[in-house]
Design an enzyme around this catalytic site. Structure first.
Site, short mmCIF file in Angstrom:
data_model
loop_
_atom_site.label_atom_id
_atom_site.label_comp_id
_atom_site.label_asym_id
_atom_site.label_seq_id
_atom_site.Cartn_x
_atom_site.Cartn_y
_atom_site.Cartn_z
N HIS A 16 0.83 -1.20 0.00
CA HIS A 16 0.00 0.00 0.00
C HIS A 16 0.87 1.26 0.00
O HIS A 16 0.49 2.28 -0.57
CB HIS A 16 -0.92 0.00 1.22
CG HIS A 16 -1.96 -1.08 1.18
ND1 HIS A 16 -3.30 -0.83 1.02
CD2 HIS A 16 -1.83 -2.42 1.24
CE1 HIS A 16 -3.97 -1.98 0.99
NE2 HIS A 16 -3.10 -2.96 1.13
N ASP B 147 -5.49 5.99 2.07
CA ASP B 147 -5.78 4.59 1.75
C ASP B 147 -7.20 4.26 2.18
O ASP B 147 -7.65 4.64 3.29
CB ASP B 147 -4.80 3.66 2.46
CG ASP B 147 -4.92 2.24 1.95
OD1 ASP B 147 -4.07 1.85 1.16
OD2 ASP B 147 -5.89 1.53 2.34
N THR C 271 -5.41 0.48 -3.74
CA THR C 271 -4.15 -0.07 -4.26
C THR C 271 -4.35 -1.44 -4.90
O THR C 271 -3.39 -2.04 -5.36
CB THR C 271 -3.13 -0.19 -3.11
OG1 THR C 271 -3.71 -0.98 -2.07
CG2 THR C 271 -2.76 1.17 -2.57
N GLN D 82 12.45 -5.03 -6.85
CA GLN D 82 11.61 -5.83 -7.76
C GLN D 82 11.33 -5.18 -9.12
O GLN D 82 11.35 -5.84 -10.15
CB GLN D 82 10.29 -6.17 -7.06
CG GLN D 82 9.38 -7.02 -7.92
CD GLN D 82 8.28 -7.68 -7.11
OE1 GLN D 82 8.56 -8.40 -6.17
NE2 GLN D 82 7.04 -7.43 -7.48
N HIS E 163 2.78 -14.37 -6.04
CA HIS E 163 1.54 -14.62 -5.29
C HIS E 163 0.40 -13.80 -5.87
O HIS E 163 -0.73 -13.87 -5.39
CB HIS E 163 1.76 -14.26 -3.82
CG HIS E 163 1.91 -12.78 -3.58
ND1 HIS E 163 2.75 -11.99 -4.34
CD2 HIS E 163 1.31 -11.94 -2.70
CE1 HIS E 163 2.67 -10.73 -3.92
NE2 HIS E 163 1.80 -10.69 -2.93
N TRP F 31 -1.47 -7.21 -6.17
CA TRP F 31 -1.79 -6.37 -7.32
C TRP F 31 -0.56 -5.59 -7.82
O TRP F 31 -0.37 -5.41 -9.03
CB TRP F 31 -2.94 -5.41 -6.98
CG TRP F 31 -3.39 -4.60 -8.15
CD1 TRP F 31 -3.40 -3.25 -8.27
CD2 TRP F 31 -3.91 -5.10 -9.41
NE1 TRP F 31 -3.89 -2.87 -9.49
CE2 TRP F 31 -4.20 -3.98 -10.22
CE3 TRP F 31 -4.15 -6.38 -9.92
CZ2 TRP F 31 -4.73 -4.10 -11.50
CZ3 TRP F 31 -4.67 -6.50 -11.21
CH2 TRP F 31 -4.95 -5.37 -11.99
N ASP G 67 -7.18 -10.33 -2.54
CA ASP G 67 -7.48 -10.16 -3.96
C ASP G 67 -6.62 -11.05 -4.86
O ASP G 67 -6.76 -11.01 -6.09
CB ASP G 67 -7.24 -8.69 -4.35
CG ASP G 67 -5.82 -8.25 -4.04
OD1 ASP G 67 -5.20 -8.82 -3.12
OD2 ASP G 67 -5.31 -7.34 -4.72
N GLN G 68 -5.70 -11.81 -4.28
CA GLN G 68 -4.72 -12.53 -5.11
C GLN G 68 -5.37 -13.60 -6.00
O GLN G 68 -4.91 -13.87 -7.10
CB GLN G 68 -3.63 -13.12 -4.22
CG GLN G 68 -2.85 -12.03 -3.48
CD GLN G 68 -2.15 -12.50 -2.23
OE1 GLN G 68 -1.94 -13.70 -2.03
NE2 GLN G 68 -1.79 -11.57 -1.35
O1 LIG Z 1 11.68 -8.54 -2.67
C1 LIG Z 1 10.74 -7.77 -2.87
C2 LIG Z 1 9.38 -8.15 -2.73
C3 LIG Z 1 8.41 -7.18 -2.97
N1 LIG Z 1 8.76 -5.92 -3.32
C4 LIG Z 1 7.72 -4.90 -3.59
O2 LIG Z 1 6.71 -4.98 -2.61
C5 LIG Z 1 5.44 -4.74 -3.21
C6 LIG Z 1 4.55 -5.92 -2.89
O3 LIG Z 1 3.23 -5.62 -3.26
P1 LIG Z 1 2.20 -6.72 -3.76
O4 LIG Z 1 2.77 -7.46 -4.88
O5 LIG Z 1 0.92 -6.04 -4.05
O6 LIG Z 1 2.08 -7.74 -2.60
P2 LIG Z 1 1.72 -7.61 -1.01
O7 LIG Z 1 2.86 -7.06 -0.32
O8 LIG Z 1 1.26 -8.95 -0.61
O9 LIG Z 1 0.48 -6.55 -1.04
C7 LIG Z 1 -0.74 -6.43 -0.30
O10 LIG Z 1 -1.36 -5.28 -0.91
C8 LIG Z 1 -1.71 -5.41 -2.28
C9 LIG Z 1 -2.26 -4.09 -2.78
O11 LIG Z 1 -3.42 -3.72 -2.11
C10 LIG Z 1 -2.68 -6.57 -2.47
O12 LIG Z 1 -2.96 -6.75 -3.85
C11 LIG Z 1 -2.06 -7.85 -1.88
O13 LIG Z 1 -2.95 -8.95 -2.01
C12 LIG Z 1 -1.71 -7.61 -0.42
O14 LIG Z 1 -1.16 -8.77 0.16
C13 LIG Z 1 5.66 -4.58 -4.71
O15 LIG Z 1 5.64 -3.22 -5.06
C14 LIG Z 1 7.05 -5.15 -4.92
O16 LIG Z 1 7.77 -4.51 -5.96
C15 LIG Z 1 10.07 -5.56 -3.48
O17 LIG Z 1 10.39 -4.41 -3.84
N2 LIG Z 1 11.02 -6.50 -3.24
#
Ligand SMILES: O=c1ccn([C@@H]2O[C@H](COP(=O)(O)OP(=O)(O)O[C@H]3O[C@H](CO)[C@@H](O)[C@H](O)[C@H]3O)[C@@H](O)[C@H]2O)c(=O)[nH]1
Length: 464
Positions: free
Chosen positions: A32, A129, A151, A347, A362, A365, A386-387
């Site tokens: 987020h 948010d 988000t 990432q 996973h 979004w 939402d995954q």
């Molecule tokens: O080694 C890593 C792993 C992740 N990321 C970043 O972390 C964020 C992860 O976001 P996301 O892929 O959306 O996963 P979650 O952290 O699980 O996000 C939560 O928030 C999202 C947006 O609301 C939802 O879609 C997900 O289901 C919820 O778990 C992304 O920007 C990635 O680029 C990194 O930079 N490096």
């Protein structure tokens, strides 16, 4: 005629519009915080000053902080044991309860102090948010306009808005025998794709969603991190079905941000052939048990493909004290240098690297959008929230990934990796992913849908 018209200031050019400031308040989770900061980058690039409110929990990582933004702490009141529980719904519930206490007095005090800061341009609105329920009332008291940032996808917002209907019609809570039943009101979703919470959190979840929808309706508008060409039908349905004053889709927000991070892992990728590496990461929250972790390790090793695998210190349940240990023999099995295990990756830069040919995700979004933005096809292994529906869209609607279903087992993993990285089917997914990447590029061009959405947002901010 320009330059000759007389005016009360003696012919001098009119003063530039007064600089305005926007306040941003993300939820304390990486998935987020990232899109909110990216939105801030886009607004800052259009000349707005940016102040980010953050709680103790969501103080952005120093690496993510921008020197050009101001960061202001807000007390969140989440008890340490709740914060440590990792239970997202419980954390949000505790945070909202504490922030709303005494008429959101603490938050109002922060907002008043921020508004009174004369060293900064006047604040025009707060973008918050969707889950931060104390904001609308506190902002109203101090006379600040509100906008909601979601988000997750437009499809997800639609599904959440339909939560009461999904219960009334018996789709939720999901029953084992109905998992593959289509939800006629929300195509292409099936029962198993719906966003739902565990039964223990069910009432909290329902309350949170209902108030979240109300917050959207009572705000000046809704910003969704998506783009027109990706979710045109879902955005249209939101406009038609929900009374949202202004609906903007300026995504993918990370593509509007010039912020990039360097890392030694990029130097490792530089040495790899094009499209040869599978990037494996399950976001910032998802975890697995020790047995599953072992299967993932051997599935990757046995696939014979190059991989870059993110294992966070809390990736394996029950091992928050340190990184999970890799199984005996694993390192020897990949000691030809084809596998790398790291604790966190830059990432967006990794996915943009020419050496990356696939992403096992996973389907959070952000990860989904980041993969689409770089034309990288996916292996989807959704866990919660939402995954599952993101996976459904990736696989069935956009055709840019495959789902790894059933128990996590090394043979199944190996087959999925091979299918994506070397099969004809994988190649077709990659071609479609590259087409989507081109659509992303189009929406980001001047006159593209995302840029128009940002223009509207900037105009709205200046209209105060
Ligand atoms: O080694 C890593 C792993 C992740 N990321 C970043 O972390 C964020 C992860 O976001 P996301 O892929 O959306 O996963 P979650 O952290 O699980 O996000 C939560 O928030 C999202 C947006 O609301 C939802 O879609 C997900 O289901 C919820 O778990 C992304 O920007 C990635 O680029 C990194 O930079 N490096």
């Amino acid at each position: 005629m320009a330059g000759v018209a007389s005016s009360s200031n003696g012919g001098a050019p009119p003063p530039p519009p007064r600089r305005r400031r926007v306040l941003l308040f993300p939820l304390p989770f990486q998935g987020h915080i990232n899109p909110m900061l990216h939105l801030g980058d886009a607004l800052h690039a259009r000349g707005l000053a940016v102040t980010v409110l953050h709680t103790r929990l969501n103080a952005p990582d120093p690496a993510l902080r921008r020197p050009e933004f101001r960061f202001v702490p807000v007390p969140d009141g989440v008890p340490r044991d709740v914060a440590a529980s990792g239970d997202v719904i419980a954390i949000i519930g505790a945070m909202n309860a504490a922030m709303e206490a005494e008429g959101a007095a603490a938050l109002r005090a922060v907002l008043l102090a921020v508004l009174a800061d004369e060293a900064q341009p006047p604040a025009a609105c707060i973008v918050f948010d969707a889950n931060l329920l104390a904001v609308p009332a506190a902002a109203a008291v101090v006379g600040l306009r509100t906008l909601v940032l979601r988000t997750a996808s437009a499809a997800c917002f639609r599904c959440l808005a339909a939560y009461p209907m999904l219960h009334q019609r018996g789709y939720l809570p999901p029953q084992e025998s109905k998992l593959y039943m289509p939800v006629e009101e929300l195509p292409p979703l099936r029962v198993k794709d719906l966003f739902y919470s565990s039964l223990s959190n069910h009432d909290k979840m329902r309350g949170l969603l209902a108030r979240g929808i109300e917050a959207v309706k009572s705000s000046s508008g809704l910003v969704i991190n998506t783009f027109d060409a990706l979710e045109a039908a879902e955005l249209e349905r939101i406009s038609a079905e929900l009374n949202v004053p202004m609906l903007l889709a300026p995504g993918p927000l990370h593509k509007l941000s010039k912020n990039s991070r360097s890392s030694t892992i990029i130097a490792w990728l530089d040495k790899m052939p094009s499209r040869s590496v599978l990037y494996v990461s399950f976001g910032s929250l998802a975890s697995m048990d020790a047995g599953e972790f072992l299967e993932v390790a051997w599935g990757l090793a046995n696939s014979g493909h190059r991989f870059l695998w993110v294992v966070r210190p809390d990736s394996v349940r029950g091992s928050s004290d340190g990184p999970a240990g890799l199984p005996d023999g694993f390192e020897a099995a990949v000691d030809d240098g084809r596998g790398k295990v790291i604790r966190w990756a830059p990432q967006q830069e990794v996915l943009a690297h020419r050496a990356v040919g696939g992403f096992w995700t996973h389907c959070g979004w952000n990860s989904t959008l980041e993969s689409i933005g770089e034309g990288v096809p996916m292996i989807c292994r959704p866990q919660f929230a939402d995954q599952m529906m993101n996976t459904r869209y990736v696989v069935k609607v956009w055709g840019v990934g495959l789902e790894l279903e059933g128990e996590l087992e090394r043979g199944r993993i190996e087959r999925a990796v091979r299918k994506l990285m070397e099969g004809r089917e994988g190649e077709e997914m990659r071609e479609r992913a590259v087409e989507l990447k081109e659509k992303v590029a189009d929406c980001l061009k001047i006159g593209g849908s995302s840029q128009i959405a940002i223009d509207k947002l900037v105009n709205y901010i200046h209209s105060a």
